[in-house]
Design an enzyme around this catalytic site. Structure first.
Site, mmCIF file in Angstrom:
data_model
loop_
_atom_site.group_PDB
_atom_site.id
_atom_site.type_symbol
_atom_site.label_atom_id
_atom_site.label_comp_id
_atom_site.label_asym_id
_atom_site.label_seq_id
_atom_site.Cartn_x
_atom_site.Cartn_y
_atom_site.Cartn_z
ATOM 1 C CB CYS A 75 4.806 4.150 10.823
ATOM 2 S SG CYS A 75 3.725 3.044 9.950
ATOM 3 C CB ALA A 121 -0.952 0.000 1.198
ATOM 4 C CG ASN A 143 -3.261 3.644 10.109
ATOM 5 O OD1 ASN A 143 -3.816 4.575 9.521
ATOM 6 N ND2 ASN A 143 -2.085 3.772 10.688
HETATM 7 C C1 LIG Z 1 -0.225 -0.653 6.635
HETATM 8 C C2 LIG Z 1 -0.783 0.525 5.963
HETATM 9 C C3 LIG Z 1 -0.135 1.104 4.861
HETATM 10 C C4 LIG Z 1 1.191 0.594 4.355
HETATM 11 O O1 LIG Z 1 1.027 -0.628 3.713
HETATM 12 P P1 LIG Z 1 2.274 -1.505 3.264
HETATM 13 O O2 LIG Z 1 1.677 -2.571 2.404
HETATM 14 O O3 LIG Z 1 2.874 -2.038 4.511
HETATM 15 O O4 LIG Z 1 3.207 -0.629 2.505
HETATM 16 C C5 LIG Z 1 -0.735 2.188 4.259
HETATM 17 N N1 LIG Z 1 -1.902 2.685 4.706
HETATM 18 C C6 LIG Z 1 -2.551 2.153 5.746
HETATM 19 C C7 LIG Z 1 -3.854 2.729 6.168
HETATM 20 C C8 LIG Z 1 -2.016 1.063 6.415
HETATM 21 O O5 LIG Z 1 -2.667 0.559 7.454
#
Ligand SMILES: *Cc1c(COP(=O)(O)O)cnc(C)c1O
Length: 404
Positions: free
Chosen positions: A328, A74, A154
């Site tokens: 993060c 993502a 998240n």
């Molecule tokens: C985990 C997350 C991401 C990052 O995703 P990755 O596949 O680890 O790069 C981005 N946006 C949200 C809302 C997330 O929860």
């Protein structure tokens, strides 16, 4: 027997479903071909597997498989969507609208394009974490090209009014992107019904493997294009070059299929456990749920425990794996920027825990977590002079603290 620590940090990542691993295994050694090799059966087999997975991925979100651009996750999808629109639609405008509680992968990408000449409006979320359609409408300008609002947050799990926002965008000829990483696979997401033009999601948040994700790019009404951020062999309709991660994609496809088929049953079971956890922990005095409780993911609860010192809390609950703030940023002692954006003070933001349940969470584990957190909070409060003062009815706001 319970195996400790208990994993309740499923917003950071989920364990892979064994059925996903099983689907992936033949694609490491036996069927190892390059999906772009057109001249032999090794390539055809890999391509066939990717095509099938793409159908499984598309089916989960009601898209056409041609609209699925495979990425590494993502973070990359968000980069491709935002930078890709910035470049592709430069002639149309340079104004972007997003929200200050977005994931860093969106916020930092917006900061990046600002340096390149974009203008970005960061909407303030309300105290419950949601934004309103009126806020978006007021921020729109003649040069707005993209609105990017996450589907579900998240950290607190709140679900934004995506359908209403997309409708507004469509009426103004503005593209709508959503980071749906936490929503896809957990709640029904339908790119047609939800009016989504671009959507980021990731396999490892939905019981699939790490290192693979997708950007949904709408192909009609309107036909959306993004400028590639990775140049090369012209894979993924020219929008993302690089040899495809075939086993990862096969796993992603399987994970999507399982989520589609099991979603209702999973949600019914997991939301019950989440509600039990929350109800029990709310029996602790001065405990709060952060974010809107109605418009919220079924497996997430973010709670604050007042008069409890943050670091002590995390140490005190070491038999459960949870997060205090976003994974993060938890390496630093900065309080979560999402909770601060909702108006929580530093103290309350520090003393918050994010619980993320999963398909594999058991009732026994939840019962353990309830007892464990209650014990930790009570113990910390016994040692806290602030708690003592609160119990004696002293208004802490009236105290003048000595400088030292
Ligand atoms: C985990 C997350 C991401 C990052 O995703 P990755 O596949 O680890 O790069 C981005 N946006 C949200 C809302 C997330 O929860």
């Amino acid at each position: 027997m319970l195996k400790l620590p208990i994993y309740l940090d499923n917003n950071a990542t989920t364990p892979m479903d064994p059925r996903v691993l099983e689907a992936m295994l033949p694609y490491f050694i036996d069927n190892f071909g390059n999906a772009a090799s057109r001249n032999h059966s090794f390539g055809w087999k890999a391509e066939e597997a990717v095509d099938y997975a793409r159908e499984q991925i598309a089916a989960l979100i009601n898209a056409d498989s041609k609209e699925i651009i495979i990425t590494s996750g993502a973070t990359e999808s968000n980069n491709l969507a935002i930078k890709g629109v910035f470049e592709m639609y430069a002639a149309k405008g340079n104004h972007f609208i997003t929200v200050e509680t977005e994931h860093k992968a969106v916020l930092d990408t917006c900061k990046h394009i600002e340096k390149l000449g974009a203008e970005v409006t960061y909407l303030k979320a309300r105290e419950d974490g949601l934004i309103t359609i009126e806020q978006v409408e007021a921020a729109i300008k003649p040069n707005t090209v993209l609105v990017s609002v996450m589907y579900a947050n998240n950290e607190i799990g709140v679900i934004q009014p995506v359908k209403e926002i997309s409708k507004l965008c469509k009426s103004k000829g503005i593209l709508f992107h959503t980071d749906a990483t936490q929503a896809v696979g957990k709640i029904p997401v339908d790119v047609i019904a939800d009016g989504i033009d671009l959507m980021s999601f990731s396999a490892h948040k939905m019981y699939g493997p790490k290192g693979v994700g997708a950007l949904y790019v709408r192909r009609k009404n309107p036909r959306v294009k993004v400028t590639a951020q990775m140049d090369g062999g012209g894979h993924e309709r020219g929008m993302r070059s690089g040899t495809l991660n075939v086993p990862g994609i096969v796993g992603f496809g399987k994970a999507c299929e399982i989520c589609r088929l099991d979603m209702d049953a999973d949600t019914a079971r997991i939301s019950k456990l989440r509600d039990k956890l929350e109800t029990e922990l709310l029996t602790l005095e001065e405990s709060y749920v952060n974010g809107n409780r109605e418009h919220r993911l079924p497996h997430v609860s973010n709670m604050s425990f007042k008069y409890v010192e943050g670091e002590g809390l995390i140490m005190g609950v070491k038999d459960i794996a949870v997060s205090s703030g976003s994974a993060c940023t938890s390496a630093s002692l900065e309080p979560s920027y999402v909770l601060k954006a909702l108006g929580l003070d530093d103290e309350l933001a520090h003393s918050s825990l994010r619980f993320g349940l999963s398909r594999f969470t058991t009732e026994e584990e939840v019962d353990f977590a309830i007892a464990h957190v209650k014990e930790a909070v009570n113990k910390l409060r016994e040692m806290s002079p602030l708690w003592e003062m609160f119990k004696e009815g002293i208004d802490l706001k009236t105290i003048v603290w000595q400088e030292h």
